[in-house]
Design a protein around this motif. Structure first.
Motif, PDB file in Angstrom:
ATOM      1  N   VAL A  98     -72.386 -10.004 104.919  1.00  0.00           N
ATOM      2  CA  VAL A  98     -71.405 -10.243 105.982  1.00  0.00           C
ATOM      3  C   VAL A  98     -71.063 -11.739 106.052  1.00  0.00           C
ATOM      4  CG1 VAL A  98     -71.024 -10.099 108.480  1.00  0.00           C
ATOM      5  CG2 VAL A  98     -72.198  -8.247 107.279  1.00  0.00           C
ATOM      6  N   GLU A  99     -72.081 -12.582 105.966  1.00  0.00           N
ATOM      7  CA  GLU A  99     -71.870 -14.037 106.062  1.00  0.00           C
ATOM      8  C   GLU A  99     -70.993 -14.523 104.911  1.00  0.00           C
ATOM      9  OE1 GLU A  99     -74.987 -12.582 105.963  1.00  0.00           O
ATOM     10  OE2 GLU A  99     -74.893 -12.456 108.147  1.00  0.00           O
ATOM     11  N   GLU A 100     -71.252 -13.957 103.721  1.00  0.00           N
ATOM     12  CA  GLU A 100     -70.466 -14.339 102.537  1.00  0.00           C
ATOM     13  C   GLU A 100     -68.991 -13.981 102.778  1.00  0.00           C
ATOM     14  OE1 GLU A 100     -71.915 -12.221  99.112  1.00  0.00           O
ATOM     15  OE2 GLU A 100     -70.109 -12.727  97.957  1.00  0.00           O
ATOM     16  N   ALA A 101     -68.770 -12.810 103.375  1.00  0.00           N
ATOM     17  CA  ALA A 101     -67.402 -12.354 103.641  1.00  0.00           C
ATOM     18  C   ALA A 101     -66.705 -13.285 104.632  1.00  0.00           C
ATOM     19  CB  ALA A 101     -67.422 -10.923 104.177  1.00  0.00           C
ATOM     20  N   THR A 102     -67.397 -13.664 105.695  1.00  0.00           N
ATOM     21  CA  THR A 102     -66.750 -14.516 106.708  1.00  0.00           C
ATOM     22  C   THR A 102     -66.510 -15.918 106.155  1.00  0.00           C
ATOM     23  OG1 THR A 102     -68.940 -14.749 107.683  1.00  0.00           O
ATOM     24  CG2 THR A 102     -67.456 -13.309 108.814  1.00  0.00           C
ATOM     25  N   LYS A 103     -67.415 -16.402 105.319  1.00  0.00           N
ATOM     26  CA  LYS A 103     -67.216 -17.717 104.691  1.00  0.00           C
ATOM     27  C   LYS A 103     -65.971 -17.698 103.813  1.00  0.00           C
ATOM     28  CE  LYS A 103     -71.505 -20.167 104.200  1.00  0.00           C
ATOM     29  NZ  LYS A 103     -72.734 -19.934 103.490  1.00  0.00           N
ATOM     30  N   LEU A 104     -65.855 -16.611 103.052  1.00  0.00           N
ATOM     31  CA  LEU A 104     -64.720 -16.454 102.144  1.00  0.00           C
ATOM     32  C   LEU A 104     -63.405 -16.452 102.928  1.00  0.00           C
ATOM     33  CD1 LEU A 104     -64.623 -16.065  99.118  1.00  0.00           C
ATOM     34  CD2 LEU A 104     -64.742 -13.605  99.450  1.00  0.00           C
TER      35      LEU A 104
ATOM     36  N   ARG B  37     -55.562 -16.695 106.724  1.00  0.00           N
ATOM     37  CA  ARG B  37     -55.969 -15.641 107.672  1.00  0.00           C
ATOM     38  C   ARG B  37     -54.884 -14.592 107.884  1.00  0.00           C
ATOM     39  NH1 ARG B  37     -58.008 -11.994 109.172  1.00  0.00           N
ATOM     40  NH2 ARG B  37     -59.422 -11.591 110.883  1.00  0.00           N
ATOM     41  N   ARG B  38     -53.608 -15.041 107.850  1.00  0.00           N
ATOM     42  CA  ARG B  38     -52.515 -14.105 108.158  1.00  0.00           C
ATOM     43  C   ARG B  38     -52.347 -13.018 107.095  1.00  0.00           C
ATOM     44  NH1 ARG B  38     -48.448 -18.821 108.665  1.00  0.00           N
ATOM     45  NH2 ARG B  38     -49.838 -19.304 106.939  1.00  0.00           N
ATOM     46  N   SER B  39     -52.751 -13.345 105.849  1.00  0.00           N
ATOM     47  CA  SER B  39     -52.556 -12.348 104.794  1.00  0.00           C
ATOM     48  C   SER B  39     -53.883 -11.771 104.292  1.00  0.00           C
ATOM     49  CB  SER B  39     -51.768 -12.962 103.635  1.00  0.00           C
ATOM     50  OG  SER B  39     -52.480 -14.077 103.148  1.00  0.00           O
ATOM     51  N   THR B  40     -54.947 -11.997 105.060  1.00  0.00           N
ATOM     52  CA  THR B  40     -56.275 -11.521 104.623  1.00  0.00           C
ATOM     53  C   THR B  40     -56.899 -10.623 105.694  1.00  0.00           C
ATOM     54  OG1 THR B  40     -56.549 -13.665 103.543  1.00  0.00           O
ATOM     55  CG2 THR B  40     -58.505 -12.303 103.721  1.00  0.00           C
ATOM     56  N   LEU B  41     -57.524  -9.544 105.250  1.00  0.00           N
ATOM     57  CA  LEU B  41     -58.224  -8.655 106.184  1.00  0.00           C
ATOM     58  C   LEU B  41     -59.710  -8.639 105.840  1.00  0.00           C
ATOM     59  CD1 LEU B  41     -55.776  -5.598 106.187  1.00  0.00           C
ATOM     60  CD2 LEU B  41     -56.090  -7.267 108.037  1.00  0.00           C
ATOM     61  N   LEU B  42     -60.514  -8.729 106.871  1.00  0.00           N
ATOM     62  CA  LEU B  42     -61.958  -8.689 106.705  1.00  0.00           C
ATOM     63  C   LEU B  42     -62.391  -7.228 106.919  1.00  0.00           C
ATOM     64  CD1 LEU B  42     -64.091 -10.809 106.177  1.00  0.00           C
ATOM     65  CD2 LEU B  42     -64.167 -11.281 108.630  1.00  0.00           C
ATOM     66  N   CYS B  43     -62.999  -6.659 105.884  1.00  0.00           N
ATOM     67  CA  CYS B  43     -63.254  -5.209 105.906  1.00  0.00           C
ATOM     68  C   CYS B  43     -64.708  -4.913 105.539  1.00  0.00           C
ATOM     69  CB  CYS B  43     -62.400  -4.497 104.859  1.00  0.00           C
ATOM     70  SG  CYS B  43     -60.686  -5.031 104.808  1.00  0.00           S
ATOM     71  N   GLY B  44     -65.233  -3.859 106.126  1.00  0.00           N
ATOM     72  CA  GLY B  44     -66.558  -3.433 105.685  1.00  0.00           C
ATOM     73  C   GLY B  44     -67.337  -2.738 106.773  1.00  0.00           C
ATOM     74  N   GLU B  45     -68.521  -2.287 106.362  1.00  0.00           N
ATOM     75  CA  GLU B  45     -69.346  -1.533 107.316  1.00  0.00           C
ATOM     76  C   GLU B  45     -70.816  -1.904 107.186  1.00  0.00           C
ATOM     77  OE1 GLU B  45     -71.795   0.687 105.918  1.00  0.00           O
ATOM     78  OE2 GLU B  45     -71.033  -0.001 103.987  1.00  0.00           O
TER      79      GLU B  45
ATOM     80  N   LYS C 191     -51.714  -7.293 101.506  1.00  0.00           N
ATOM     81  CA  LYS C 191     -52.850  -8.066 102.028  1.00  0.00           C
ATOM     82  C   LYS C 191     -53.962  -8.249 100.977  1.00  0.00           C
ATOM     83  CE  LYS C 191     -51.371  -8.782 106.189  1.00  0.00           C
ATOM     84  NZ  LYS C 191     -51.230  -7.842 107.238  1.00  0.00           N
ATOM     85  N   THR C 192     -54.709  -9.341 101.157  1.00  0.00           N
ATOM     86  CA  THR C 192     -55.950  -9.526 100.408  1.00  0.00           C
ATOM     87  C   THR C 192     -57.073  -8.981 101.287  1.00  0.00           C
ATOM     88  OG1 THR C 192     -55.132 -11.534  99.368  1.00  0.00           O
ATOM     89  CG2 THR C 192     -57.522 -11.273  99.433  1.00  0.00           C
ATOM     90  N   LEU C 193     -57.910  -8.122 100.712  1.00  0.00           N
ATOM     91  CA  LEU C 193     -59.003  -7.529 101.493  1.00  0.00           C
ATOM     92  C   LEU C 193     -60.328  -8.150 101.048  1.00  0.00           C
ATOM     93  CD1 LEU C 193     -58.019  -3.749 101.024  1.00  0.00           C
ATOM     94  CD2 LEU C 193     -57.153  -5.353 102.720  1.00  0.00           C
ATOM     95  N   ILE C 194     -61.078  -8.642 101.990  1.00  0.00           N
ATOM     96  CA  ILE C 194     -62.455  -9.049 101.678  1.00  0.00           C
ATOM     97  C   ILE C 194     -63.320  -7.885 102.136  1.00  0.00           C
ATOM     98  CG2 ILE C 194     -64.292 -10.708 102.137  1.00  0.00           C
ATOM     99  CD1 ILE C 194     -62.124 -12.725 102.926  1.00  0.00           C
ATOM    100  N   MET C 195     -64.114  -7.329 101.222  1.00  0.00           N
ATOM    101  CA  MET C 195     -64.837  -6.097 101.561  1.00  0.00           C
ATOM    102  C   MET C 195     -66.345  -6.273 101.423  1.00  0.00           C
ATOM    103  SD  MET C 195     -62.403  -3.064 100.339  1.00  0.00           S
ATOM    104  CE  MET C 195     -63.355  -2.101 101.453  1.00  0.00           C
ATOM    105  N   ALA C 196     -67.040  -5.959 102.492  1.00  0.00           N
ATOM    106  CA  ALA C 196     -68.513  -6.002 102.459  1.00  0.00           C
ATOM    107  C   ALA C 196     -69.038  -4.640 102.888  1.00  0.00           C
ATOM    108  CB  ALA C 196     -69.027  -7.080 103.401  1.00  0.00           C
TER     109      ALA C 196
END
Ligand code: MLT
Length: 259
Positions: A52-58, A64-72, A98-103
């Motif tokens: 999760v931390e790696e995802a938020t750092k990324l 931010r406007r074109s990126t979504l933070l995703c995961g469970e 969008k660019t998706l960051i997935m964790a």
């Protein structure tokens, strides 16, 4: 002889073992299915993160406007994230461009583990036919003769039946296409997974419903996802992970350009 190996969990794979191999990472419930849905609905790219931390750092390093933070975690959307891990959340109005960051818990760490491979394809029941096609194309092209490693994500370091059956189905398709010889060059897990697939081939939906993770997801309200994740070849996209980023390509491109 081309070797075809299946790994029931990523932890079985020695460090660097996948170098020069064609890797196929499988997470039926739900990361690979969800990623296929996201691309079918117009997502631009996806970046797998283990933590999760790696995802938020990324996220901090991207627009931010074109990126979504995703995961469970435990199947549920992570606090502060934009999306969880249900394919139903990844609609066109939400993910297009969008660019998706997935964790995810098991799927995205498996992808990271397999990232030393020559090529890594992401597979689930919804796109398995295209994955088999891409591997046939690789055989005709630049990656001819390369060994294939099927990496099942599993669940918390344990074998997951839905990933194993999906891997076994891929082995079966590759054998049918003349790419795999189960009497020569297959590991025991590949043979066992193929046998398990044959046992469940007429009842994939029921197998997914009865799996440990399937029952867990249904118990937390994601019963509808199980049906979506069981639908064979329903999402015609081929996600490929290269240099830390997932994009999609045509099966023919796997043979033509990736060295
Ligand atoms: C995972 O990566 O562990 C799965 O995708 C979990 C889930 O069902 O969300």
């Amino acid at each position: 002889v081309r070797r075809i190996e299946l790994f029931l969990i990523p932890g079985e794979i020695p460090e660097s073992y996948l170098k020069d191999k064609l890797a196929v990472t499988i997470d039926v419930l739900r990361a690979c299915t969800t990623i296929a849905y996201a691309f079918a609905n117009g997502a631009g790219s996806a970046i797998p993160a283990e933590e999760v931390e790696e995802a938020t750092k990324l996220l901090a390093s991207l627009d931010r406007r074109s990126t979504l933070l995703c995961g469970e975690r435990n199947g549920l959307k992570i606090k502060g994230f934009d999306l969880g891990n249900s394919p139903l959340e990844y609609t066109e109005d939400v993910v297009a461009g969008k660019t998706l960051i997935m964790a995810s818990t098991n799927g995205t760490p498996a992808m990271t583990r397999a990232s030393v491979a020559k090529v890594q394809l992401l597979c689930s029941f919804v796109n398995i036919g295209l994955v088999a096609e891409a591997l046939s194309s690789a055989e005709r092209g630049a990656s001819s003769g390369a060994d294939i490693a099927i990496v099942c994500s599993g669940r918390m370091g344990r074998m997951a039946i839905e990933d194993t059956v999906c891997g076994g189905m891929l082995v079966n398709l590759l054998e049918g296409a003349g790419l795999a010889d189960l009497h020569d060059g297959a590991n025991d897990a590949a043979i066992a997974a193929r046998d398990l697939y044959l046992r469940h081939s007429e009842s994939l939906g029921a197998m997914v419903q009865e799996s440990s993770h399937g029952r867990y997801l249904a118990s937390i309200g994601f019963g509808a996802d199980l049906k979506i994740c069981s639908r064979l070849d329903s999402v015609p996209v081929l996600p490929v992970l290269a240099d830390g980023v997932i994009s999609t390509c045509d099966p023919e491109e796997i043979g033509a350009s990736r060295q």
